[in-house]
Motif scaffolding. Structure first.
Motif, PDB file in Angstrom:
ATOM      1  N   VAL A   1       0.941  -1.232   0.070  1.00 59.93           N
ATOM      2  CA  VAL A   1       0.050  -0.024   0.081  1.00 59.93           C
ATOM      3  C   VAL A   1       0.864   1.364   0.032  1.00 59.93           C
ATOM      4  CG1 VAL A   1      -1.611   1.401   1.302  1.00 59.93           C
ATOM      5  CG2 VAL A   1      -2.001  -1.217   1.233  1.00 59.93           C
ATOM      6  N   LYS A   2       0.653   2.205  -0.802  1.00 62.14           N
ATOM      7  CA  LYS A   2       1.319   3.489  -0.945  1.00 62.14           C
ATOM      8  C   LYS A   2       1.093   4.162   0.400  1.00 62.14           C
ATOM      9  CE  LYS A   2       1.476   7.559  -3.572  1.00 62.14           C
ATOM     10  NZ  LYS A   2       1.273   8.416  -4.840  1.00 62.14           N
ATOM     11  N   GLY A   3       2.213   4.837   0.829  1.00 67.95           N
ATOM     12  CA  GLY A   3       2.264   5.666   2.046  1.00 67.95           C
ATOM     13  C   GLY A   3       2.685   5.193   3.314  1.00 67.95           C
ATOM     14  N   LEU A   4       3.236   4.065   3.413  1.00 75.31           N
ATOM     15  CA  LEU A   4       3.367   3.148   4.697  1.00 75.31           C
ATOM     16  C   LEU A   4       4.468   3.693   5.310  1.00 75.31           C
ATOM     17  CD1 LEU A   4       3.506  -0.652   3.527  1.00 75.31           C
ATOM     18  CD2 LEU A   4       1.712   0.772   4.903  1.00 75.31           C
ATOM     19  N   ARG A   5       5.560   4.392   4.623  1.00 77.09           N
ATOM     20  CA  ARG A   5       6.569   5.303   5.184  1.00 77.09           C
ATOM     21  C   ARG A   5       5.979   6.480   5.985  1.00 77.09           C
ATOM     22  NH1 ARG A   5      11.781   6.630   1.631  1.00 77.09           N
ATOM     23  NH2 ARG A   5      11.608   4.339   1.580  1.00 77.09           N
ATOM     24  N   GLN A   6       5.151   7.087   5.619  1.00 77.26           N
ATOM     25  CA  GLN A   6       4.500   8.146   6.335  1.00 77.26           C
ATOM     26  C   GLN A   6       3.659   7.522   7.291  1.00 77.26           C
ATOM     27  OE1 GLN A   6       2.338  11.697   4.242  1.00 77.26           O
ATOM     28  NE2 GLN A   6       0.587  10.970   5.311  1.00 77.26           N
ATOM     29  N   LEU A   7       2.873   6.403   7.229  1.00 81.78           N
ATOM     30  CA  LEU A   7       2.317   6.063   8.241  1.00 81.78           C
ATOM     31  C   LEU A   7       3.132   5.763   9.483  1.00 81.78           C
ATOM     32  CD1 LEU A   7      -0.676   4.808   9.446  1.00 81.78           C
ATOM     33  CD2 LEU A   7       0.561   2.337   8.403  1.00 81.78           C
ATOM     34  N   ASP A   8       4.383   5.165   9.480  1.00 77.11           N
ATOM     35  CA  ASP A   8       5.202   4.969  10.480  1.00 77.11           C
ATOM     36  C   ASP A   8       5.351   6.333  11.288  1.00 77.11           C
ATOM     37  OD1 ASP A   8       5.356   2.520  10.084  1.00 77.11           O
ATOM     38  OD2 ASP A   8       7.256   2.246   9.090  1.00 77.11           O
ATOM     39  N   ARG A   9       5.606   7.484  10.317  1.00 73.33           N
ATOM     40  CA  ARG A   9       5.936   8.655  11.106  1.00 73.33           C
ATOM     41  C   ARG A   9       4.883   9.272  11.734  1.00 73.33           C
ATOM     42  NH1 ARG A   9       7.427  14.403   7.958  1.00 73.33           N
ATOM     43  NH2 ARG A   9       7.811  15.821   9.607  1.00 73.33           N
ATOM     44  N   VAL A  10       3.689   9.176  11.097  1.00 74.31           N
ATOM     45  CA  VAL A  10       2.264   9.537  11.790  1.00 74.31           C
ATOM     46  C   VAL A  10       2.004   9.118  12.812  1.00 74.31           C
ATOM     47  CG1 VAL A  10       0.184   9.778  11.416  1.00 74.31           C
ATOM     48  CG2 VAL A  10       1.430  10.483   9.435  1.00 74.31           C
ATOM     49  N   LEU A  11       2.339   7.568  13.016  1.00 76.57           N
ATOM     50  CA  LEU A  11       1.882   6.787  14.299  1.00 76.57           C
ATOM     51  C   LEU A  11       2.674   7.216  15.327  1.00 76.57           C
ATOM     52  CD1 LEU A  11       1.110   3.392  12.685  1.00 76.57           C
ATOM     53  CD2 LEU A  11      -0.462   4.941  13.645  1.00 76.57           C
ATOM     54  N   ASN A  12       3.901   7.518  15.009  1.00 77.84           N
ATOM     55  CA  ASN A  12       4.802   8.117  16.142  1.00 77.84           C
ATOM     56  C   ASN A  12       4.496   9.348  16.686  1.00 77.84           C
ATOM     57  OD1 ASN A  12       6.525   5.627  16.010  1.00 77.84           O
ATOM     58  ND2 ASN A  12       7.848   6.614  14.450  1.00 77.84           N
ATOM     59  N   LEU A  13       3.630  10.161  15.807  1.00 79.53           N
ATOM     60  CA  LEU A  13       3.160  11.558  16.577  1.00 79.53           C
ATOM     61  C   LEU A  13       1.787  11.497  16.903  1.00 79.53           C
ATOM     62  CD1 LEU A  13       4.617  13.462  13.390  1.00 79.53           C
ATOM     63  CD2 LEU A  13       5.592  13.340  15.657  1.00 79.53           C
ATOM     64  N   VAL A  14       1.141  10.349  17.070  1.00 80.11           N
ATOM     65  CA  VAL A  14      -0.199  10.305  17.477  1.00 80.11           C
ATOM     66  C   VAL A  14      -0.118  10.554  19.018  1.00 80.11           C
ATOM     67  CG1 VAL A  14      -2.141   8.955  17.742  1.00 80.11           C
ATOM     68  CG2 VAL A  14      -1.190   9.071  15.548  1.00 80.11           C
ATOM     69  N   ASP A  15      -1.212  11.518  19.531  1.00 80.74           N
ATOM     70  CA  ASP A  15      -1.509  11.727  20.764  1.00 80.74           C
ATOM     71  C   ASP A  15      -3.021  11.639  21.045  1.00 80.74           C
ATOM     72  OD1 ASP A  15      -1.745  12.853  23.356  1.00 80.74           O
ATOM     73  OD2 ASP A  15       0.190  13.519  23.351  1.00 80.74           O
ATOM     74  N   PRO A  16      -3.807  11.072  21.692  1.00 84.53           N
ATOM     75  CA  PRO A  16      -5.351  11.258  22.018  1.00 84.53           C
ATOM     76  C   PRO A  16      -5.533  12.175  22.747  1.00 84.53           C
ATOM     77  CG  PRO A  16      -4.412   9.247  23.034  1.00 84.53           C
ATOM     78  CD  PRO A  16      -3.307   9.697  22.355  1.00 84.53           C
ATOM     79  N   GLY A  17      -4.493  12.662  23.469  1.00 83.95           N
ATOM     80  CA  GLY A  17      -4.808  14.108  24.310  1.00 83.95           C
ATOM     81  C   GLY A  17      -5.246  15.434  23.701  1.00 83.95           C
ATOM     82  N   ALA A  18      -4.756  15.180  22.295  1.00 93.41           N
ATOM     83  CA  ALA A  18      -5.325  16.547  21.599  1.00 93.41           C
ATOM     84  C   ALA A  18      -6.853  16.574  21.603  1.00 93.41           C
ATOM     85  CB  ALA A  18      -4.727  16.585  20.204  1.00 93.41           C
ATOM     86  N   GLU A  19      -7.410  18.045  21.788  1.00 86.92           N
ATOM     87  CA  GLU A  19      -8.968  17.819  21.841  1.00 86.92           C
ATOM     88  C   GLU A  19      -9.393  18.713  20.493  1.00 86.92           C
ATOM     89  OE1 GLU A  19      -9.609  19.882  25.871  1.00 86.92           O
ATOM     90  OE2 GLU A  19     -10.392  17.799  26.473  1.00 86.92           O
ATOM     91  N   SER A  20      -8.261  18.942  19.692  1.00 83.64           N
ATOM     92  CA  SER A  20      -8.841  19.897  18.500  1.00 83.64           C
ATOM     93  C   SER A  20      -7.942  19.765  17.485  1.00 83.64           C
ATOM     94  CB  SER A  20      -9.000  21.181  18.832  1.00 83.64           C
ATOM     95  OG  SER A  20      -7.962  21.984  18.991  1.00 83.64           O
ATOM     96  N   PRO A  21      -7.867  19.986  16.237  1.00 86.51           N
ATOM     97  CA  PRO A  21      -6.878  19.977  15.247  1.00 86.51           C
ATOM     98  C   PRO A  21      -5.801  21.237  15.603  1.00 86.51           C
ATOM     99  CG  PRO A  21      -9.096  19.884  14.026  1.00 86.51           C
ATOM    100  CD  PRO A  21      -9.354  19.971  15.627  1.00 86.51           C
ATOM    101  N   GLN A  22      -6.328  22.306  16.233  1.00 83.09           N
ATOM    102  CA  GLN A  22      -5.185  23.266  16.366  1.00 83.09           C
ATOM    103  C   GLN A  22      -4.286  22.915  17.502  1.00 83.09           C
ATOM    104  OE1 GLN A  22      -8.773  23.661  16.197  1.00 83.09           O
ATOM    105  NE2 GLN A  22      -9.202  25.059  14.549  1.00 83.09           N
ATOM    106  N   GLU A  23      -4.914  22.197  18.430  1.00 80.09           N
ATOM    107  CA  GLU A  23      -3.884  21.555  19.559  1.00 80.09           C
ATOM    108  C   GLU A  23      -2.857  20.636  18.894  1.00 80.09           C
ATOM    109  OE1 GLU A  23      -5.530  20.012  22.991  1.00 80.09           O
ATOM    110  OE2 GLU A  23      -7.268  21.675  23.321  1.00 80.09           O
TER     111      GLU A  23
END
Length: 279
Positions: free
Chosen positions: A159-181
């Protein structure tokens, strides 16, 4: 009648006549109708797309994240369906991706990708910041585990985008309450600050959490908070004054941010707060 329904089924059951269907209802998609004048929600549009697919499509992407409870999803987004059809109507996007049985769940009668699969799809697409914001919201709603999404990715190595997926998952934080945060958090880490903790508890004298700070660093007692309300809600504004006074009395320095603040200005204020606390 349901808010959204299949026209031919309503006629066949005798629930409506052709005259009533033409006069009191409007066509949303081929053979899919809703009452005239009804304001459509994103959920209505999602159900309409699924009905158009003869109930065979699997809702995926942003529409799936909204079904699963994620916030901050625009109501006018195209509805993605995993269904083999090369001529979808306006407002519907069809894909023919490989979906394993364990990657599909039911939301009522409607088939929707699971939280893990939805996170996989969203994490592989678009700008990194946007993808992180979408996964932050999905994680807050569903509590999906990053490790489970990484394991799912191993089953789809082409699937295209797997390299980006790794980076994105490392940055995920469910504590954010809005896109601005999310945007501010990523801005801070890109500028060289340590990754901030989110939803930091500020405790009362009895040791129980009294307030929570959007993000910050407990070792230097500096927090950054996004204020998207602009004090239009007077009761909330009044509570915020008392809250901020208490937070300051227990030693926190809070940098407050609104949408009009420029990135350079925000970073300068945070650096100044760090310098003062270190002194």
């Amino acid at each position: 009648m349901e808010r959204v329904f299949v026209g031919s089924e309503a006629l066949a059951s005798g629930a409506l006549t052709r005259h009533e269907l033409r006069r009191f209802y409007r066509r949303l998609l081929p053979d899919v109708y809703a009452p005239r004048g009804m304001v459509l929600t994103l959920e209505d549009r999602t159900v309409a797309a699924w009905l158009w697919s003869k109930r065979e499509g699997v809702v995926k992407g942003l529409a799936a994240s909204a079904v699963l409870g994620a916030k901050w999803v625009d109501g006018d987004i195209p509805i993605e369906l995993n269904w083999a059809n090369h001529r979808p109507p306006t407002g519907v996007v069809t894909r023919n991706d490989t979906l394993l049985e364990t990657e599909v769940a039911r939301h009522g009668a409607m088939a929707v990708t699971t939280p893990d699969r939805t996170a996989f799809d969203l994490g592989c697409r678009g700008p990194v910041g946007q993808a992180v914001a979408r996964l932050d919201s999905l994680a807050r709603a569903t509590h999906f585990k990053v490790g489970d999404v990484q394991e799912l990715a191993l089953r789809h190595p082409h699937v295209k985008g797997l390299r980006q997926l790794d980076r994105v998952l490392n940055l995920v934080d469910p504590g954010a309450e809005s896109p601005q945060e999310t945007r501010i958090r990523l801005m801070l880490t890109d500028a060289g600050f340590p990754r901030p903790q989110t939803q930091i508890p500020v405790r009362a004298p009895d040791g129980l959490p009294r307030y929570y700070l959007d993000m910050g660093w407990e070792d230097v007692m500096v927090a950054v908070e996004y204020d998207g309300r602009h004090h239009t809600d007077r009761p909330v504004y009044s509570r915020d004054i008392i809250r901020l006074e208490y937070v300051n009395t227990v030693g926190w320095t809070v940098v407050r941010v609104v949408a009009e603040h420029r990135q350079a200005e925000i970073l300068h204020r945070v650096r100044q707060a760090w310098k003062l606390r270190r002194r």
